[in-house]
Design a protein around this motif. Structure first.
Motif, PDB file in Angstrom:
ATOM      1  N   CYS A  56       0.846  -1.205   0.000  1.00  0.00           N
ATOM      2  CA  CYS A  56       0.000   0.000   0.000  1.00  0.00           C
ATOM      3  C   CYS A  56       0.878   1.252   0.000  1.00  0.00           C
ATOM      4  N   THR A  60       1.801   3.027  -3.522  1.00  0.00           N
ATOM      5  CA  THR A  60       1.268   4.379  -3.707  1.00  0.00           C
ATOM      6  C   THR A  60       2.379   5.368  -4.066  1.00  0.00           C
ATOM      7  N   GLY A  80       6.590  15.386   4.251  1.00  0.00           N
ATOM      8  CA  GLY A  80       6.171  14.428   5.281  1.00  0.00           C
ATOM      9  C   GLY A  80       7.071  13.213   5.271  1.00  0.00           C
ATOM     10  N   LEU A  81       7.634  12.901   6.443  1.00  0.00           N
ATOM     11  CA  LEU A  81       8.493  11.718   6.521  1.00  0.00           C
ATOM     12  C   LEU A  81       7.885  10.729   7.511  1.00  0.00           C
ATOM     13  N   LEU A  84       4.547   6.685   4.318  1.00  0.00           N
ATOM     14  CA  LEU A  84       4.703   6.868   2.869  1.00  0.00           C
ATOM     15  C   LEU A  84       6.036   7.548   2.554  1.00  0.00           C
ATOM     16  N   GLY A  85       6.348   8.568   3.350  1.00  0.00           N
ATOM     17  CA  GLY A  85       7.541   9.367   3.066  1.00  0.00           C
ATOM     18  C   GLY A  85       8.826   8.564   3.115  1.00  0.00           C
ATOM     19  N   LYS A 108      14.227  14.589  12.136  1.00  0.00           N
ATOM     20  CA  LYS A 108      14.162  13.596  11.060  1.00  0.00           C
ATOM     21  C   LYS A 108      15.229  13.802   9.981  1.00  0.00           C
ATOM     22  N   ASN A 147      -1.952  17.850   5.764  1.00  0.00           N
ATOM     23  CA  ASN A 147      -2.196  19.217   6.221  1.00  0.00           C
ATOM     24  C   ASN A 147      -2.418  20.117   5.001  1.00  0.00           C
ATOM     25  N   ILE A 167      -0.953  12.779  -2.314  1.00  0.00           N
ATOM     26  CA  ILE A 167      -1.233  11.373  -2.047  1.00  0.00           C
ATOM     27  C   ILE A 167      -1.671  11.177  -0.600  1.00  0.00           C
ATOM     28  N   THR A 168      -1.944  12.282   0.088  1.00  0.00           N
ATOM     29  CA  THR A 168      -2.387  12.192   1.473  1.00  0.00           C
ATOM     30  C   THR A 168      -3.880  12.471   1.574  1.00  0.00           C
ATOM     31  N   ILE A 192      -3.706   7.826  -6.203  1.00  0.00           N
ATOM     32  CA  ILE A 192      -4.117   6.837  -5.206  1.00  0.00           C
ATOM     33  C   ILE A 192      -3.691   5.435  -5.645  1.00  0.00           C
ATOM     34  N   ALA A 230      -0.257   7.836  15.539  1.00  0.00           N
ATOM     35  CA  ALA A 230       0.931   8.157  14.723  1.00  0.00           C
ATOM     36  C   ALA A 230       2.211   7.950  15.520  1.00  0.00           C
ATOM     37  N   ARG A 235       5.708   1.517  10.008  1.00  0.00           N
ATOM     38  CA  ARG A 235       4.559   0.680   9.696  1.00  0.00           C
ATOM     39  C   ARG A 235       4.436  -0.426  10.735  1.00  0.00           C
TER      40      ARG A 235
HETATM   41  N1  NAP Z   1      -3.020   7.900  -1.901  1.00  0.00           N
HETATM   42  C1  NAP Z   1      -3.052   6.671  -1.409  1.00  0.00           C
HETATM   43  O1  NAP Z   1      -3.329   5.695  -2.111  1.00  0.00           O
HETATM   44  C2  NAP Z   1      -2.671   6.456   0.018  1.00  0.00           C
HETATM   45  C3  NAP Z   1      -2.204   5.202   0.448  1.00  0.00           C
HETATM   46  C4  NAP Z   1      -1.821   5.049   1.765  1.00  0.00           C
HETATM   47  C5  NAP Z   1      -1.925   6.128   2.644  1.00  0.00           C
HETATM   48  N2  NAP Z   1      -2.418   7.326   2.201  1.00  0.00           N
HETATM   49  C6  NAP Z   1      -2.519   8.483   3.094  1.00  0.00           C
HETATM   50  O2  NAP Z   1      -1.272   9.135   3.119  1.00  0.00           O
HETATM   51  C7  NAP Z   1      -1.170   9.901   4.325  1.00  0.00           C
HETATM   52  C8  NAP Z   1       0.167   9.638   4.980  1.00  0.00           C
HETATM   53  O3  NAP Z   1       0.223   8.303   5.427  1.00  0.00           O
HETATM   54  P1  NAP Z   1       1.457   7.849   6.319  1.00  0.00           P
HETATM   55  O4  NAP Z   1       1.250   6.419   6.579  1.00  0.00           O
HETATM   56  O5  NAP Z   1       2.716   8.283   5.661  1.00  0.00           O
HETATM   57  O6  NAP Z   1       1.192   8.688   7.645  1.00  0.00           O
HETATM   58  P2  NAP Z   1       2.241   8.967   8.801  1.00  0.00           P
HETATM   59  O7  NAP Z   1       3.149   7.792   8.988  1.00  0.00           O
HETATM   60  O8  NAP Z   1       1.466   9.468   9.955  1.00  0.00           O
HETATM   61  O9  NAP Z   1       3.143  10.143   8.196  1.00  0.00           O
HETATM   62  C9  NAP Z   1       2.651  11.431   7.951  1.00  0.00           C
HETATM   63  C10 NAP Z   1       3.802  12.357   8.225  1.00  0.00           C
HETATM   64  O10 NAP Z   1       3.387  13.679   7.890  1.00  0.00           O
HETATM   65  C11 NAP Z   1       4.072  14.533   8.755  1.00  0.00           C
HETATM   66  N3  NAP Z   1       3.406  15.831   8.833  1.00  0.00           N
HETATM   67  C12 NAP Z   1       2.181  16.118   9.313  1.00  0.00           C
HETATM   68  N4  NAP Z   1       1.915  17.431   9.168  1.00  0.00           N
HETATM   69  C13 NAP Z   1       3.029  17.969   8.598  1.00  0.00           C
HETATM   70  C14 NAP Z   1       3.363  19.282   8.180  1.00  0.00           C
HETATM   71  N5  NAP Z   1       2.541  20.304   8.352  1.00  0.00           N
HETATM   72  N6  NAP Z   1       4.586  19.474   7.619  1.00  0.00           N
HETATM   73  C15 NAP Z   1       5.438  18.452   7.455  1.00  0.00           C
HETATM   74  N7  NAP Z   1       5.174  17.172   7.819  1.00  0.00           N
HETATM   75  C16 NAP Z   1       3.971  16.954   8.392  1.00  0.00           C
HETATM   76  C17 NAP Z   1       4.114  13.819  10.087  1.00  0.00           C
HETATM   77  O11 NAP Z   1       5.264  14.251  10.737  1.00  0.00           O
HETATM   78  P3  NAP Z   1       5.376  14.589  12.301  1.00  0.00           P
HETATM   79  O12 NAP Z   1       6.246  13.512  12.821  1.00  0.00           O
HETATM   80  O13 NAP Z   1       5.995  15.939  12.300  1.00  0.00           O
HETATM   81  O14 NAP Z   1       3.967  14.574  12.867  1.00  0.00           O
HETATM   82  C18 NAP Z   1       4.219  12.353   9.683  1.00  0.00           C
HETATM   83  O15 NAP Z   1       5.534  11.899   9.757  1.00  0.00           O
HETATM   84  C19 NAP Z   1      -2.356   9.492   5.175  1.00  0.00           C
HETATM   85  O16 NAP Z   1      -3.359  10.497   5.026  1.00  0.00           O
HETATM   86  C20 NAP Z   1      -2.817   8.198   4.541  1.00  0.00           C
HETATM   87  O17 NAP Z   1      -4.177   7.931   4.768  1.00  0.00           O
HETATM   88  C21 NAP Z   1      -2.764   7.513   0.910  1.00  0.00           C
END
Ligand code: NAP
Length: 243
Positions: A56, A60, A80-81, A84-85, A108, A147, A167-168, A192, A230, A235
């Motif tokens: 996933c 993505t 964002g790290l 996904l990042g 980070k 965000n 992609i968020t 997506i 979070a 993962r």
């Molecule tokens: N498009 C698709 O098919 C698909 C597939 C899977 C997931 N997603 C979506 O993708 C998003 C991210 O998933 P994820 O698993 O990577 O989430 P995650 O592990 O929570 O990572 C999100 C990151 O964004 C950072 N962040 C939040 N606000 C920020 C800002 N203003 N500036 C810079 N960094 C910021 C957070 O950092 P901090 O440590 O600073 O809080 C966190 O590390 C989710 O919304 C998820 O539902 C989409």
């Protein structure tokens, strides 16, 4: 489990989505019934635990990058790290991009560079769009941080013809100046899903490895709670005991 349309990256358009955890129960189980045409073989080089996040988060980010307008040698940014990042950085490096990571705080930076990013932008101290423009602007920015305000502010960090790829899941509306788009022929798009088999093969060939916290199936509730807060790096994977 995904149906054929979902596997093509068209999950939301699918009339009968079968994604466990979203529309169908039964994901946290030792056994499940699945249609054979929707299954993907895990390459022998990967354990099931390593493969899970690639299906996933990995598919993505790789899909978004491969379908973007950026080509090897271009400067791209990853906003964002997290889950996904951290995979996005690894894919971007292997696709030959010059990689800038935008995250909040200094903590980070070390990880971003260890994963191969050449540039780290701390959005607590720097204005990401200005930093990107000092380097000529990013050909594509991949937005994984949920965000809308922060995403909107990135548009002016795109190079001429550059593409913002979202992609968020961020629910609030974005506010983007039409002039910012028009004067440098920039665009905003979304992405997506992705192709699971391609992602697994690419990851094996280029040694992309997800960072995982492993939990036994019995601790699914704990893993879920940590994920929702979070607090997982990056993962949570449920390991089902063999035997
Ligand atoms: N498009 C698709 O098919 C698909 C597939 C899977 C997931 N997603 C979506 O993708 C998003 C991210 O998933 P994820 O698993 O990577 O989430 P995650 O592990 O929570 O990572 C999100 C990151 O964004 C950072 N962040 C939040 N606000 C920020 C800002 N203003 N500036 C810079 N960094 C910021 C957070 O950092 P901090 O440590 O600073 O809080 C966190 O590390 C989710 O919304 C998820 O539902 C989409």
């Amino acid at each position: 489990m995904h149906c054929r349309s979902c596997l093509k990256g068209d999950f939301w358009a699918c009339e009968s989505p079968l994604a466990t955890g979203i529309s169908t129960d039964g994901g946290y189980a030792e056994y499940m019934v699945a249609r054979m045409e929707v299954l993907t073989q895990i390459p022998t080089e990967l354990s099931s635990v390593e493969a899970a996040p690639l299906l996933c988060a990995g598919a993505t980010t790789l899909g978004a990058m491969k379908s973007s307008i950026a080509k090897g040698g271009d400067l791209i940014a990853i906003h964002g790290l997290g889950g996904l990042g951290h995979l996005g950085i690894q894919f971007a490096v292997r696709l030959g991009f010059k990689v800038a990571v935008i995250s909040r705080g200094e903590e980070k930076e070390e990880l971003a560079r260890k994963l191969g990013a050449q540039i780290y932008i701390d959005s607590n101290k720097q204005i990401p769009s200005q930093e990107l423009m000092k380097m000529g602007g990013a050909k594509a920015i991949f937005c994984t941080a949920p965000n809308s305000k922060a995403i909107s502010e990135l548009v002016s960090g795109l190079a001429r013809g550059g593409q913002l790829v979202i992609i968020t899941f961020a629910n609030e509306p974005m506010q983007i100046s039409p002039v910012e788009l028009m004067r440098a022929v920039r665009s905003v798009s979304g992405w997506i899903g992705g192709n699971a088999a391609d992602t697994l093969n690419f990851s094996v060939l280029t040694h992309v490895v997800p960072m995982i916290e492993e939990y036994p199936l019995e601790q699914a509730a704990t893993a879920f709670e940590k994920m929702m807060k979070a607090k997982v790096h990056f993962r949570a994977v449920l390991k089902i005991s063999e035997g």
